[in-house]
Design an enzyme around this catalytic site. Structure first.
Site, PDB file in Angstrom:
ATOM      1  N   HIS A 326       0.806  -1.213   0.000  1.00 17.27           N
ATOM      2  CA  HIS A 326       0.000   0.000   0.000  1.00 17.27           C
ATOM      3  C   HIS A 326       0.841   1.265   0.000  1.00 17.27           C
ATOM      4  O   HIS A 326       0.353   2.320  -0.431  1.00 17.27           O
ATOM      5  CB  HIS A 326      -0.950   0.006   1.202  1.00 17.27           C
ATOM      6  N   GLY A 327       2.040   1.209   0.483  1.00 14.10           N
ATOM      7  CA  GLY A 327       2.845   2.418   0.451  1.00 14.10           C
ATOM      8  C   GLY A 327       4.148   2.281   1.204  1.00 14.10           C
ATOM      9  O   GLY A 327       4.311   1.404   2.056  1.00 14.10           O
TER      10      GLY A 327
END
Length: 477
Positions: A326-327
């Site tokens: 996700h990041g």
């Protein structure tokens, strides 16, 4: 070009008309038009990164053919790892390089070695995590001899770059999408009608629910140090519905508009906030990513075949990697780790597959337990979402601390000079509608469907103008 923008409201009808009335002679012309539309759609974000999409497409197309044609195992492995390495290399450079460089510099600084890391001054190419995973699954399936390589470059290009799913999924599989793009599509009025209804419902989720909740969630999270316990709790609730309305709304719009072109996409959400435990939640949330990690990481690691220690290890790997997907921030890693901790008791007690069917309520004591399980699962998810939303792990911890220590439960004005409690009524109505829809194939289908459509459009027009928040959260991944 956002799905909820005026530009897209012009773009989509033009593509639809050209698709069915000009390029409708055969599947090749249909596919070519959709590729042109997809590349234009992507270039509206940043045309400079279009080369990455084209290069990734050609790389996986070519290596897939070479893997299939190679007679020697060493040659097959060479092309396979070339594709895997280059794809993950691009993802690593653009998405994770700065994170690792900064983290290493901080680590060295903590032991007395000062350094000035070289950081890339470049924005993250939109959708890179999604189209990279499309290509990876395709190449892996060819290498494992689950599918045959696609020799038609136009068909394969459409599989990777199809604009409804290009920037935020769902993460499609070649076994599902490629057979559909390899045949000519005929117009189906009922499918198109269902697509319009699903698109509109997705727009309601995004514009009415997510963007409205975002106004309050942002005000609370951005000023959490001045907020009391009640406001912090409301902020967590608002963000939980913001991210759900935002991402599931995008998925509904993607699935709906794809039906306009006669193509079915994978279902990505199945009413996750009605889950009775965290295992069920992850079977219902971002389904295409969860199943991707299960098939291409969890099972190759041994899945659930080994002993409990191996199952626990594999579970934590899956959740932490999912968080990192996700990041590039420690907050996402903690979010993934926390979900693994939630999952652990279910795994150890062999209760991670107990809630498979949709929840049902009736007038008995078992229904009370169902409601309590749903509420507790939502609370656990909302706590994890605080780490997902916070800028740093420290901010998330202080936010949680504030919930338990800033013990004032009084009304607070926010920067927008409005009380935020009326939004709870909007969320409650949304939850009731979702509960009613949970067993339906299409959200607005059934009796009085046209009346429901008009009601949704009215809500979009009247309530959708309240917030200026337009971006989709998952576009940054």
């Amino acid at each position: 070009m956002f799905f909820n923008s005026f530009a897209f409201a012009v773009f989509l009808p033009i593509v639809f008309i050209l698709y069915w009335f000009v390029f409708n002679k055969n599947k090749s012309s249909q596919n070519l038009l959709l590729i042109i539309a997809s590349y234009y759609f992507y270039s509206c974000w940043d045309w400079r990164f279009l080369f990455l999409l084209v290069f990734s497409t050609f790389l996986d197309y070519y290596t897939g053919i070479q893997i299939e044609k190679s007679q020697k195992d060493v040659t097959r492995k060479f092309w396979f790892w070339l594709s895997i390495g280059v794809n993950l290399g691009f993802l690593g450079v653009f998405k994770y390089y700065n994170f690792f460089a900064s983290s290493m510099s901080e680590l060295l600084g903590s032991v007395g070695f000062q350094s000035s890391p070289f950081l890339l001054d470049v924005v993250l190419p939109v959708g890179i995590s999604f189209y990279t995973f499309h290509g990876l699954s395709y190449v892996i399936d060819i290498y494992k001899k689950r599918i045959k390589a696609e020799y038609n470059f136009v068909d394969y290009s459409l599989f990777v770059s199809y604009f409804p799913l290009l920037v935020a999924g769902p993460i499609e599989r070649a076994t599902h999408l490629l057979p559909q793009v390899k045949v000519k599509r005929e117009f189906d009025f009922e499918k198109a009608k269902a697509g319009i209804y699903q698109f509109v419902w997705g727009l309601v989720k995004k514009v009415v629910i997510a963007d409205t909740c975002a106004t309050y969630a942002n005000a609370i999270f951005d000023h959490y140090t001045t907020m009391n316990s009640l406001s912090l709790i409301l902020g967590a609730i608002y963000f939980a519905f913001q991210i759900y309305g935002d991402f599931s709304g995008y998925s509904d719009m993607a699935l709906g508009m794809s039906k306009l072109f006669g193509i079915d996409l994978l279902k990505n959400f199945n009413y996750p906030y009605f889950s009775r435990d965290i295992a069920e939640f992850w079977r219902r949330w971002h389904i295409s990513l969860s199943t991707w990690f299960k098939d291409y990481l969890y099972i190759p690691l041994g899945g659930s075949k080994g002993g409990k220690w191996q199952q626990v290890r594999n579970t934590f790997i899956i959740f932490v990697v999912s968080g990192f997907w996700h990041g590039a921030n420690w907050t996402y890693l903690v979010w993934g780790f926390l979900n693994a901790v939630y999952f652990l008791p279910l795994l150890l007690l062999n209760r991670n597959r107990t809630n498979i069917e949709n929840p049902v309520l009736s007038w008995n004591f078992s229904s009370i337990r169902v409601v309590l399980n749903i509420l507790s699962t939502f609370i656990l998810s909302s706590i994890a979402w605080i780490f997902f939303r916070a800028k740093t792990v420290t901010d998330a911890v202080l936010y949680l601390k504030g919930i338990f220590t800033n013990g004032t439960f009084a009304s607070q004005y926010l920067d927008n000079q409005r009380y935020n409690y009326e939004i709870l009524l909007l969320v409650l109505v949304f939850v009731l509608v979702e509960w009613n829809n949970r067993t339906k194939v299409e959200p607005i289908s059934g009796k009085y469907d046209f009346v429901k459509l008009i009601a949704c459009i009215t809500a979009i027009i009247t309530l959708g103008t309240y917030s200026d928040y337009k971006e989709f959260i998952y576009f940054q991944f």
